[in-house]
Each structure stands twice: as structure tokens, then as C-alpha cells.
Motif scaffolding. Sequence first.
Motif, PDB file in Angstrom:
ATOM      1  N   LEU A   1     -34.292   4.310  31.121  1.00  0.00           N
ATOM      2  CA  LEU A   1     -34.617   3.219  30.208  1.00  0.00           C
ATOM      3  C   LEU A   1     -33.441   2.923  29.315  1.00  0.00           C
ATOM      4  CD1 LEU A   1     -35.427   4.228  27.067  1.00  0.00           C
ATOM      5  CD2 LEU A   1     -37.354   5.125  28.288  1.00  0.00           C
ATOM      6  N   GLY A   2     -33.492   1.749  28.707  1.00  0.00           N
ATOM      7  CA  GLY A   2     -32.447   1.330  27.789  1.00  0.00           C
ATOM      8  C   GLY A   2     -32.947   1.439  26.360  1.00  0.00           C
ATOM      9  N   ALA A   3     -32.084   1.895  25.468  1.00  0.00           N
ATOM     10  CA  ALA A   3     -32.406   2.010  24.051  1.00  0.00           C
ATOM     11  C   ALA A   3     -31.457   1.108  23.267  1.00  0.00           C
ATOM     12  CB  ALA A   3     -32.271   3.458  23.594  1.00  0.00           C
ATOM     13  N   VAL A   4     -32.017   0.120  22.584  1.00  0.00           N
ATOM     14  CA  VAL A   4     -31.213  -0.804  21.790  1.00  0.00           C
ATOM     15  C   VAL A   4     -30.890  -0.139  20.458  1.00  0.00           C
ATOM     16  CG1 VAL A   4     -31.131  -3.061  20.660  1.00  0.00           C
ATOM     17  CG2 VAL A   4     -32.292  -2.807  22.852  1.00  0.00           C
ATOM     18  N   VAL A   5     -29.600  -0.142  20.105  1.00  0.00           N
ATOM     19  CA  VAL A   5     -29.133   0.444  18.840  1.00  0.00           C
ATOM     20  C   VAL A   5     -28.206  -0.540  18.142  1.00  0.00           C
ATOM     21  CG1 VAL A   5     -29.362   2.794  19.742  1.00  0.00           C
ATOM     22  CG2 VAL A   5     -27.162   1.639  19.914  1.00  0.00           C
ATOM     23  N   ASP A   6     -28.063  -0.380  16.824  1.00  0.00           N
ATOM     24  CA  ASP A   6     -27.188  -1.268  16.046  1.00  0.00           C
ATOM     25  C   ASP A   6     -25.762  -1.240  16.578  1.00  0.00           C
ATOM     26  OD1 ASP A   6     -29.443  -1.559  14.485  1.00  0.00           O
ATOM     27  OD2 ASP A   6     -28.569  -0.695  12.681  1.00  0.00           O
ATOM     28  N   SER A   7     -25.244  -0.027  16.780  1.00  0.00           N
ATOM     29  CA  SER A   7     -23.895   0.124  17.323  1.00  0.00           C
ATOM     30  C   SER A   7     -23.702   1.545  17.814  1.00  0.00           C
ATOM     31  CB  SER A   7     -22.825  -0.209  16.272  1.00  0.00           C
ATOM     32  OG  SER A   7     -22.891   0.701  15.194  1.00  0.00           O
ATOM     33  N   VAL A   8     -22.816   1.689  18.786  1.00  0.00           N
ATOM     34  CA  VAL A   8     -22.434   3.016  19.284  1.00  0.00           C
ATOM     35  C   VAL A   8     -21.170   3.420  18.555  1.00  0.00           C
ATOM     36  CG1 VAL A   8     -21.575   4.264  21.305  1.00  0.00           C
ATOM     37  CG2 VAL A   8     -23.558   2.768  21.523  1.00  0.00           C
ATOM     38  N   GLN A   9     -21.082   4.684  18.140  1.00  0.00           N
ATOM     39  CA  GLN A   9     -19.945   5.155  17.360  1.00  0.00           C
ATOM     40  C   GLN A   9     -18.915   5.877  18.210  1.00  0.00           C
ATOM     41  OE1 GLN A   9     -19.742   4.394  13.797  1.00  0.00           O
ATOM     42  NE2 GLN A   9     -21.109   3.003  14.878  1.00  0.00           N
TER      43      GLN A   9
END
Length: 174
Positions: free
Chosen positions: A95-103
Motif C-alpha cells: 500500500l501507499g502512505a501519503v506523507v507531507d515530505s520524506v526526509q
Amino acid sequence: MAVAGITDTTQYLTFILNEETFAIDISKVREVLEYSTVTKVPQMPSYMDGVINIRGSVVPVVDLSMKFGMREFEKTVNTCVIIVEIMVGKSQTVLGAVVDSVQEVMELEADKIEPPPSIGTSLDTSFIKGMGKRDERFIIILNIDNVFSSQDMAFMRGGDMYEEDAVEPELARN
């Protein structure tokens, strides 16, 4: 005091949700994609963003901030979808997980990770593997397999319950 089961240095993918830093064990991450068009599916829970096509496969996409009961965030050029492989019961799913940004991908030694906080019996923290610390900031390390219940996954798959979670028809009537 280190977390039981974390004995070595482990690599984690860190990301931001509502200005908080979270991490997932890198071994659970398949890839990171730019946020693009997500196909909305009617009657899905509010935390379901929809589905995307990855090389011919339909992959459900979840807004992690909504799943965690955080405020919804504005999608920006930094918004990403982390594609993860999770185990729910005996079934592995993507599944895909939407996040604000990847660090970044970072290493954390076992002695830098504390157990999840004890916040009383009414709050389930089984989805938190531990609390890492870096530069005086906490990093919430997720046990991504425990973020989603069997019921969540059954809903995402169109109502098919996993074998170990299925209720026998005669038991369901009682």
C-alpha cells in the motif's frame, strides 16, 4: 533502556506528518513516489486517499495523517507516497502512505531508541515500535504492520477478510 527486539543499528526512512518526524524500517519500504493523481473510490473511509497504478497493479493509498486522527494537510510539491509492504495476519500486501515530505534514510542504534510511551490503557500504541532521539528531537518509529487492522485491509481489498479473521457463517448468525 533499549526496546526489546531492536538489537543492532537499523536503517529507517524518516518523513514528516503535521510537523512531527516519523520513521519506518527501511526493509518495509519498496519505493518513494511523488504524489500524483490518485483515483478516488466511492464509500471509502476518510483516511483512504484512493488507489494508484504501479506497473499494472492497483495499490491502495492511505493518508497517514488522517489515519492517525491528525489534521488533514495541504498537498504540496514535497508530498510523497511511500510504498510499503506490510503483514496483516498471514497476508502480505502493498500500500501507499501519503506523507507531507520524506526526509532521509538514517541509522539508529538500539540504545538510541526508547520504548513507546505508556499513555494509559485506553490508547493503543501497538503501532509505535519506539521513540528514537536525534538532535534533541524525538522520532516516532512506526511498526507499520500494526498501523492497519485486518478490518482496514479487508475494506481496502473490497471486503475479503483474511483467512484467520474470517467468521464462519454459522457463527456469524449466533
